[in-house]
Design a protein around this motif. Sequence first.
Motif, short mmCIF file in Angstrom:
data_model
loop_
_atom_site.label_atom_id
_atom_site.label_comp_id
_atom_site.label_asym_id
_atom_site.label_seq_id
_atom_site.Cartn_x
_atom_site.Cartn_y
_atom_site.Cartn_z
N GLU A 1 0.83 -1.20 0.00
CA GLU A 1 0.00 0.00 0.00
C GLU A 1 0.87 1.25 0.00
O GLU A 1 0.62 2.20 -0.75
N LEU A 2 1.91 1.23 0.81
CA LEU A 2 2.81 2.38 0.87
C LEU A 2 3.55 2.57 -0.45
O LEU A 2 3.75 3.70 -0.89
N LEU A 3 3.94 1.50 -1.09
CA LEU A 3 4.59 1.58 -2.39
C LEU A 3 3.66 2.25 -3.40
O LEU A 3 4.07 3.18 -4.11
N GLU A 4 2.40 1.83 -3.44
CA GLU A 4 1.44 2.44 -4.36
C GLU A 4 1.23 3.92 -4.05
O GLU A 4 1.18 4.76 -4.96
N LEU A 5 1.10 4.25 -2.77
CA LEU A 5 0.93 5.64 -2.38
C LEU A 5 2.17 6.47 -2.72
O LEU A 5 2.05 7.61 -3.19
N ASN A 6 3.35 5.90 -2.49
CA ASN A 6 4.60 6.59 -2.83
C ASN A 6 4.64 6.91 -4.32
O ASN A 6 5.03 8.01 -4.72
N LEU A 7 4.27 5.95 -5.14
CA LEU A 7 4.29 6.16 -6.59
C LEU A 7 3.29 7.24 -7.01
O LEU A 7 3.61 8.09 -7.85
#
Length: 169
Positions: free
Chosen positions: A102-108
Amino acid sequence: MTSSPTPGLTRFNALDDGAATAELHEVCASSAWGGKLLAQRPFATTDALFSANESAMAELTAEDLAEAMSGHAPIGRPKPGDPTSAREQRGMAGASEELKNELLELNLAYQEKFGHVFLICATGATGAFMRDAVKVRIENSPEQERETARGELVKINKIRLTRLVEEGA
């Protein structure tokens, strides 16, 4: 706070400009920020060093801030072999795969909107706290987010400067 120089601050003040510049670059990737601190040496106290950090950060242009942010790894993905990133992002160590994804998607999504990594003072923060912060901050305007990131850099730099003058003795 310190009222007299620590051994580490005394050591930092005594470094030649090249060595001091290299140490400052490890704290913050902005050459303008490093130059401003370098020009103010010697620092009488750690408080003076911290004050110089805040003043220099306040004076950075958008380009200088982009340079400063370029030295930071995305949350959840510390730079391989970089103990500073790993230490600062320790709160992600116990995060579930779901939270990491989830954090990876939000970071992107954040990076696509703002053109730079999501920057937060991660020291002592949990993965859930950082996820919630990016969810809130992604709604900011670019100008609001630039100033929020500037404030986070002040905090990160202070932690790193503390380590420099305490561990660098």
